[in-house]
Design an enzyme around this catalytic site. Structure first.
Site, short mmCIF file in Angstrom:
data_model
loop_
_atom_site.label_atom_id
_atom_site.label_comp_id
_atom_site.label_asym_id
_atom_site.label_seq_id
_atom_site.Cartn_x
_atom_site.Cartn_y
_atom_site.Cartn_z
CG PHE A 134 -1.89 -1.55 1.04
CD1 PHE A 134 -2.91 -0.80 0.23
CD2 PHE A 134 -1.84 -2.12 2.19
CE1 PHE A 134 -4.35 -2.00 0.61
CE2 PHE A 134 -2.77 -3.13 2.36
CZ PHE A 134 -4.09 -2.85 1.50
CG ASP A 135 1.70 4.91 -2.19
OD1 ASP A 135 2.40 5.54 -1.57
OD2 ASP A 135 2.31 5.62 -3.97
CE LYS A 136 4.87 8.24 3.34
NZ LYS A 136 4.90 8.77 4.58
CB THR A 137 1.26 9.22 -1.98
OG1 THR A 137 1.48 8.43 -2.65
CG2 THR A 137 2.40 9.32 -0.77
CB THR A 139 0.05 8.27 -6.23
OG1 THR A 139 1.19 7.27 -5.39
CG2 THR A 139 0.41 9.17 -5.52
#
Length: 146
Positions: A134-137, A139
């Site tokens: 998972f990308d916390k931003t 995107t």
């Protein structure tokens, strides 16, 4: 109980919609769902190709059964019943209906759980997934190096 939000004590709040319709986040989500429902998986394509040959084969088999029964001395009624029985038992209709219904049910269930399905092939690849990152931003870039 967790509460969040803003309370205006004095004055007024002005909200401006910067995007509407298809350009909005909701519009984009609807477009993604529509595309995913219109997509056909590889498995679905293979099944459709198989059914194109299978259905005429079943009709030919049922007709052959009826003719063979008639030639063996059975009455026209008995021959017809056996031909129809072969047709009904061998009918691949359930397969042709089950796959699109399973696709729709999967996308619908994912949507209810907050998962937006962009690509129907994701369901087929999900069985071979061994890790999720998972990308916390927020995107969705797959090529982080570029």
């Amino acid at each position: 109980m967790i509460k969040s939000g803003t309370r205006i004590i004095d004055g007024r709040a002005v909200a401006t919609a910067e995007t509407l319709g298809k350009a909005s986040v909701l519009g984009q989500m609807i477009a993604i769902m529509t595309r995913s429902l219109e997509q056909r998986s590889v498995f679905e394509g293979r099944t459709d190709r198989m059914l194109r040959g299978f259905v005429p084969l079943i009709v030919l088999l049922a007709t052959g059964t009826g003719i063979a029964c008639a030639l063996s001395g059975l009455s026209l009624h008995q021959s017809l019943v056996r031909a129809v029985t072969v047709m009904v038992i061998s009918c691949p209709c359930a397969l042709g209906v089950a796959i699109p219904m399973a696709r729709l049910a999967g996308i619908s269930l994912a949507g209810r759980r907050g998962i937006l399905v962009r690509d129907i092939e994701a369901f087929e690849r999900a069985g071979t997934t061994d890790s999720i990152v998972f990308d916390k931003t927020g995107t969705s870039r797959a090529d982080a190096g570029s």
